[in-house]
Scaffold this motif. Structure first.
Motif, PDB file in Angstrom:
ATOM      1  N   THR A   8       0.824  -1.207   0.000  1.00 33.68           N
ATOM      2  CA  THR A   8       0.000   0.000   0.000  1.00 33.68           C
ATOM      3  C   THR A   8       0.857   1.256   0.000  1.00 33.68           C
ATOM      4  N   TYR A   9       0.272   2.314  -0.510  1.00 31.62           N
ATOM      5  CA  TYR A   9       0.948   3.602  -0.517  1.00 31.62           C
ATOM      6  C   TYR A   9       0.595   4.426   0.720  1.00 31.62           C
ATOM      7  N   ILE A  10      -0.595   4.159   1.255  1.00 34.98           N
ATOM      8  CA  ILE A  10      -1.065   4.878   2.445  1.00 34.98           C
ATOM      9  C   ILE A  10      -1.406   3.853   3.507  1.00 34.98           C
ATOM     10  N   LEU A  11      -0.815   4.005   4.669  1.00 34.52           N
ATOM     11  CA  LEU A  11      -1.204   3.188   5.818  1.00 34.52           C
ATOM     12  C   LEU A  11      -2.163   4.030   6.644  1.00 34.52           C
ATOM     13  N   ALA A  12      -3.372   3.556   6.827  1.00 31.78           N
ATOM     14  CA  ALA A  12      -4.350   4.318   7.593  1.00 31.78           C
ATOM     15  C   ALA A  12      -5.283   3.370   8.301  1.00 31.78           C
ATOM     16  N   GLY A  13      -5.693   3.763   9.485  1.00 34.70           N
ATOM     17  CA  GLY A  13      -6.642   2.960  10.230  1.00 34.70           C
ATOM     18  C   GLY A  13      -6.412   3.049  11.721  1.00 34.70           C
ATOM     19  N   ARG A  14      -7.210   2.275  12.419  1.00 35.64           N
ATOM     20  CA  ARG A  14      -7.145   2.265  13.875  1.00 35.64           C
ATOM     21  C   ARG A  14      -5.808   1.685  14.316  1.00 35.64           C
ATOM     22  N   TYR A  15      -5.143   2.352  15.232  1.00 35.97           N
ATOM     23  CA  TYR A  15      -3.893   1.922  15.879  1.00 35.97           C
ATOM     24  C   TYR A  15      -2.686   1.870  14.938  1.00 35.97           C
ATOM     25  N   VAL A  16      -2.794   2.449  13.731  1.00 40.61           N
ATOM     26  CA  VAL A  16      -1.643   2.516  12.829  1.00 40.61           C
ATOM     27  C   VAL A  16      -0.596   3.440  13.453  1.00 40.61           C
ATOM     28  N   LEU A  17       0.659   3.078  13.342  1.00 41.72           N
ATOM     29  CA  LEU A  17       1.796   3.809  13.938  1.00 41.72           C
ATOM     30  C   LEU A  17       1.695   3.849  15.464  1.00 41.72           C
ATOM     31  N   ASP A  18       1.101   2.818  16.044  1.00 41.28           N
ATOM     32  CA  ASP A  18       0.923   2.713  17.498  1.00 41.28           C
ATOM     33  C   ASP A  18       0.077   3.851  18.066  1.00 41.28           C
ATOM     34  N   SER A  19      -0.854   4.360  17.288  1.00 42.41           N
ATOM     35  CA  SER A  19      -1.706   5.467  17.708  1.00 42.41           C
ATOM     36  C   SER A  19      -2.808   4.976  18.636  1.00 42.41           C
ATOM     37  N   ALA A  73       9.014  10.064   4.473  1.00 46.30           N
ATOM     38  CA  ALA A  73       7.919   9.268   5.022  1.00 46.30           C
ATOM     39  C   ALA A  73       7.386   9.997   6.245  1.00 46.30           C
ATOM     40  N   VAL A  74       6.096  10.322   6.232  1.00 45.15           N
ATOM     41  CA  VAL A  74       5.489  11.050   7.350  1.00 45.15           C
ATOM     42  C   VAL A  74       4.245  10.319   7.824  1.00 45.15           C
ATOM     43  N   GLY A  75       3.830  10.652   9.010  1.00 39.73           N
ATOM     44  CA  GLY A  75       2.619  10.075   9.560  1.00 39.73           C
ATOM     45  C   GLY A  75       2.089  10.919  10.700  1.00 39.73           C
ATOM     46  N   TYR A  76       0.853  10.661  11.055  1.00 42.48           N
ATOM     47  CA  TYR A  76       0.215  11.354  12.176  1.00 42.48           C
ATOM     48  C   TYR A  76      -0.384  10.306  13.098  1.00 42.48           C
ATOM     49  N   ARG A  77      -0.197  10.514  14.392  1.00 43.15           N
ATOM     50  CA  ARG A  77      -0.710   9.573  15.391  1.00 43.15           C
ATOM     51  C   ARG A  77      -0.964  10.317  16.692  1.00 43.15           C
ATOM     52  N   VAL A  78      -1.699   9.662  17.580  1.00 46.59           N
ATOM     53  CA  VAL A  78      -1.953  10.211  18.914  1.00 46.59           C
ATOM     54  C   VAL A  78      -1.372   9.244  19.931  1.00 46.59           C
ATOM     55  N   ILE A  79      -0.489   9.759  20.770  1.00 48.83           N
ATOM     56  CA  ILE A  79       0.074   8.976  21.862  1.00 48.83           C
ATOM     57  C   ILE A  79      -0.037   9.816  23.128  1.00 48.83           C
ATOM     58  N   ASP A  80      -0.606   9.213  24.165  1.00 50.86           N
ATOM     59  CA  ASP A  80      -0.837   9.906  25.440  1.00 50.86           C
ATOM     60  C   ASP A  80      -1.596  11.209  25.235  1.00 50.86           C
ATOM     61  N   ASP A  81      -2.630  11.171  24.413  1.00 46.97           N
ATOM     62  CA  ASP A  81      -3.487  12.322  24.107  1.00 46.97           C
ATOM     63  C   ASP A  81      -2.726  13.487  23.483  1.00 46.97           C
ATOM     64  N   LYS A  82      -1.616  13.197  22.823  1.00 42.37           N
ATOM     65  CA  LYS A  82      -0.840  14.224  22.119  1.00 42.37           C
ATOM     66  C   LYS A  82      -0.752  13.841  20.651  1.00 42.37           C
ATOM     67  N   LEU A  83      -1.135  14.767  19.783  1.00 41.34           N
ATOM     68  CA  LEU A  83      -1.035  14.526  18.351  1.00 41.34           C
ATOM     69  C   LEU A  83       0.406  14.740  17.927  1.00 41.34           C
ATOM     70  N   SER A  90       9.709  12.180  16.082  1.00 44.63           N
ATOM     71  CA  SER A  90       8.340  12.657  16.312  1.00 44.63           C
ATOM     72  C   SER A  90       8.367  14.088  16.833  1.00 44.63           C
ATOM     73  N   GLN A  91       7.287  14.780  16.525  1.00 48.29           N
ATOM     74  CA  GLN A  91       7.135  16.174  16.907  1.00 48.29           C
ATOM     75  C   GLN A  91       5.707  16.345  17.414  1.00 48.29           C
ATOM     76  N   VAL A  92       5.557  16.752  18.677  1.00 47.31           N
ATOM     77  CA  VAL A  92       4.226  16.959  19.245  1.00 47.31           C
ATOM     78  C   VAL A  92       3.666  18.263  18.683  1.00 47.31           C
ATOM     79  N   ILE A  93       2.465  18.172  18.111  1.00 43.97           N
ATOM     80  CA  ILE A  93       1.853  19.346  17.491  1.00 43.97           C
ATOM     81  C   ILE A  93       0.736  19.908  18.357  1.00 43.97           C
ATOM     82  N   LEU A  94      -0.127  19.044  18.884  1.00 44.28           N
ATOM     83  CA  LEU A  94      -1.238  19.468  19.738  1.00 44.28           C
ATOM     84  C   LEU A  94      -1.357  18.532  20.928  1.00 44.28           C
TER      85      LEU A  94
END
Length: 162
Positions: free
Chosen positions: A78-89, A115-125, A143-147
């Motif tokens: 796949t070109y896009i990995l997306a879904g529940r718990y992807v990237l340990d989110s 290669a980039v991705g977005y995830r939520v860990i410990d309520d931090k995007l 990783s870089q915490v954005i919100l």
């Protein structure tokens, strides 16, 4: 004989008036300080959202169709990995390759792909990224915490299966 001072009653009245003025001034200052703190907090939240939307706009608008190799050297399908718990989110996560990562005159030992991705860990995007697109270097993504204080994250998009 002429009196040259204030009576006790006049001093008490003056002290009462002074106390009223000081108390009123303190309340005005306190409410102004609280309004400024609330305003600063709102501005910080808006700045965080603007940063997030700017980064996401840059990343998603420059998404490219490139397969990624894993540590074994095999291409992922796949070109896009997306879904529940992807990237340990905690919630949904998404990962893809983007083009346009500035590398003027190839000065840096990397390509313009990232290669980039977005995830939520410990309520931090977090925005996660790799210096090299393929996972052959066994390095953990940066990783870089954005919100912060994220309650949910969900990605929806149309693919070839609608």
């Amino acid at each position: 004989m002429k009196q040259r001072g204030f009576t006790l009653l006049e001093v008490i009245i003056a002290m009462g008036i002074l106390a009223f003025v000081v108390l009123s001034t303190h309340q005005i200052l306190d409410s102004t300080t609280k309004a400024k703190d609330a305003s600063d907090e709102t501005i910080a939240e808006l700045n965080g959202l603007q940063t997030l939307f700017r980064l996401m706009d840059q990343d998603f608008s420059q998404m490219t169709k490139r397969q990624v190799r894993n540590e074994a050297g095999d291409f992922q399908e796949t070109y896009i990995l997306a879904g529940r718990y992807v990237l340990d989110s905690q919630y949904d996560g998404i990962g893809f390759v983007r083009d346009g990562w500035v590398n003027p005159i190839n000065l840096l030992p990397r390509s313009e792909l990232q290669a980039v991705g977005y995830r939520v860990i410990d309520d931090k995007l977090e925005r996660v990224y790799r210096v090299y697109v393929d996972q052959l270097d066994n390095m953990e993504p940066r990783s870089q915490v954005i919100l912060e204080n994220i309650e949910d994250l969900k990605f929806e998009f149309l693919d070839d299966k609608d």
